[in-house]
Design a protein around this motif. Structure first.
Motif, PDB file in Angstrom:
ATOM      1  N   ALA A 183       0.848  -1.198   0.000  1.00  0.00           N
ATOM      2  CA  ALA A 183       0.000   0.000   0.000  1.00  0.00           C
ATOM      3  C   ALA A 183       0.878   1.240   0.000  1.00  0.00           C
ATOM      4  O   ALA A 183       2.069   1.195   0.326  1.00  0.00           O
ATOM      5  CB  ALA A 183      -0.913   0.004   1.222  1.00  0.00           C
ATOM      6  N   ASP A 184       0.265   2.335  -0.432  1.00  0.00           N
ATOM      7  CA  ASP A 184       0.873   3.669  -0.327  1.00  0.00           C
ATOM      8  C   ASP A 184       2.283   3.724  -0.909  1.00  0.00           C
ATOM      9  O   ASP A 184       2.512   3.312  -2.029  1.00  0.00           O
ATOM     10  CB  ASP A 184       0.854   4.137   1.129  1.00  0.00           C
TER      11      ASP A 184
ATOM     12  N   ARG B 164       3.922   2.144  -4.467  1.00  0.00           N
ATOM     13  CA  ARG B 164       4.379   3.056  -5.518  1.00  0.00           C
ATOM     14  C   ARG B 164       5.804   2.697  -5.945  1.00  0.00           C
ATOM     15  O   ARG B 164       6.114   2.663  -7.145  1.00  0.00           O
ATOM     16  CB  ARG B 164       4.311   4.491  -5.001  1.00  0.00           C
TER      17      ARG B 164
END
Length: 465
Positions: free
Chosen positions: A115-116, A120
């Motif tokens: 996640a997050d 990325r």
């Protein structure tokens, strides 16, 4: 920690660095327990990779892949970042080595639960690995990468979604992936990829669209998804390579008559005219072909001819030659449009003062129009006959032959015959006219023979007795 930090100053200095020592220290720091030291070691490696020798960086790859298996997200993120830096800043062999090191399956394994910021960095690393390396694309595809990307796309926001679309466009350079994209209903994502991400990725997505668009069924699907407008946008705002790719793919889409008007209505014609005037030879070639296709629609042909006339009025000699070539194409099935556009005097001007290529193409258009009665009249009124006679008496053999062809067409017109009588005594004209007469006589004989054969077949066939 102190040992790794103590080596950092020497590395930053960039002179006389003992890279073997730094490699050893990196490996020691990366394999120690905890989170802080391995994370710092991976981060520093990413910073130093621009200056490190290739042989040193290759030996760090297995260590970085092992760090991806560390339970700490901080360490995973640092390792992914460092791998991304090596793939981006190293040469192609480093990117390939990173793919062979097992990094891609490890990255894929982490993605679904990430996640997050970690997510990325993982996706950016994947993007770097597959952006230009076909072997890495194969590895990603064979490890289920396409399905992972498609599953994540609906769930990812803004920037991260853009990275995923770039990965998708890279994967779709593989034929098997393109087939799967169609089968899985993922074409909307590919169309979206033409509008998102770095320009090189957008151009790649447009290229994939062109490859898919060669199939009639898929072409219809792409048009229904709005591909025309996104390709026109890329043709308008892309860099030189992106414009060429978008122009070529849009040309493939235009190969169906139903899409000629929508493409023109989306604003494509002026953009193809810009390609005609651009510096790239390939751009001119693409524009010539597509404009001739679009001109099958008379409404489009009128608009195209206006742009061609404007180009012929300018001073770009290469663009003039390209415009004359398109007019040559239009003069076959849209000859009335060419006549009414005001192009004829400009084509004759090219015969006087254009470059050799432009003269040949301008003459080709004039010869083509000379087969039609109304166009012959317009050509004569514009002063074409003396120009053509002058070409027959000139130095260029190719121009002579084409000019003779046009003059023969004038000589067969009762209203024009007297005006070309000055060339009747020319040996080249006489030989061409005699050759044409023999060809026509042979054609007549062939037709008579075919008719007689058909009659004989009917009379000898028992069923018709």
């Amino acid at each position: 920690m102190d040992v790794w930090e103590g080596s950092e100053g020497a590395a930053v200095a960039g002179h006389g660095v003992d890279w073997e020592r730094l490699l050893r220290l990196f490996c020691e720091a990366a394999t120690r327990g905890g989170e802080a030291l391995p994370a710092k070691a991976a981060t520093e490696l990413g910073r130093l990779c621009k200056r490190a020798p290739e042989g040193v960086l290759v030996r760090t790859l297995p260590v970085l892949v092992d760090l991806l298996g560390n339970p700490s997200e901080e360490v995973q993120a640092a390792a992914a970042h460092s791998l991304c830096c090596i793939a981006r800043w190293g040469d192609e062999s480093l990117c390939s080595a990173a793919g062979r090191s097992g990094a891609i399956p490890s990255l894929l394994g982490l993605l679904p639960m990430s996640a997050d910021g970690l997510q990325r960095k993982l996706i950016k690393c994947l993007r770097a690995l597959v952006a230009y390396d076909n072997a890495n694309r194969v590895i990603l595809a064979r490890n289920g990468g396409l399905q992972v990307v498609l599953d994540m796309l609906p769930l990812c926001p803004g920037g991260t979604r853009g990275y995923l679309l770039e990965v998708l466009s890279a994967l779709a350079m593989l034929r098997e992936v393109r087939r799967a994209v169609v089968h899985l209903g993922a074409l909307p994502f590919l169309v979206e990829a033409v509008s998102c991400g770095r320009m090189v990725s957008r151009a790649r997505a447009a290229h994939v669209i062109g490859l898919l668009g060669t199939a009639k069924r898929v072409r219809h699907m792409l048009v229904d998804l709005g591909v025309i407008s996104v390709l026109v946008d890329l043709l308008r705002e892309g860099d030189s390579q992106a414009k060429l790719t978008a122009g070529n793919s849009l040309g493939i889409i235009s190969s169906h008559v139903y899409y000629l008007r929508p493409i023109a209505q989306a604003g494509a014609i002026p953009l193809y005219a810009d390609l005609l005037e651009g510096p790239e030879a390939l751009g001119k070639e693409i524009a010539e072909d597509v404009l001739c296709i679009l001109a099958v629609s008379q409404e489009n042909a009128v608009s195209i001819s206006q742009h061609l006339v404007r180009i012929l009025q300018g001073d770009n000699e290469e663009a003039k030659a390209a415009a004359a070539d398109v007019l040559w194409g239009l003069s076959g099935n849209q000859h009335s449009v060419v006549r009414e556009s005001g192009a004829i005097p400009l084509l004759l001007n090219l015969l006087h003062g254009g470059c050799e290529d432009a003269r040949e193409k301008a003459l080709g258009a004039i010869v083509q129009m000379s087969y039609e009665e109304d166009e012959r009249k317009a050509l004569a009124e514009a002063g074409a006959i003396p120009v053509l006679i002058g070409l027959v008496e000139g130095d260029s053999d190719e121009l002579k032959d084409n000019a003779v062809e046009a003059l023969i067409n004038f000589s067969g017109d009762p209203l024009m015959c007297e005006r070309v009588s000055d060339v009747f005594g020319n040996p080249l004209f006489q030989a061409a006219r005699e050759r044409l007469a023999r060809i026509r006589a042979a054609d007549e004989h062939m037709l008579r023979s075919l008719r007689r054969l058909n009659v004989d077949q009917l009379t000898l066939e028992p069923d018709f007795a």
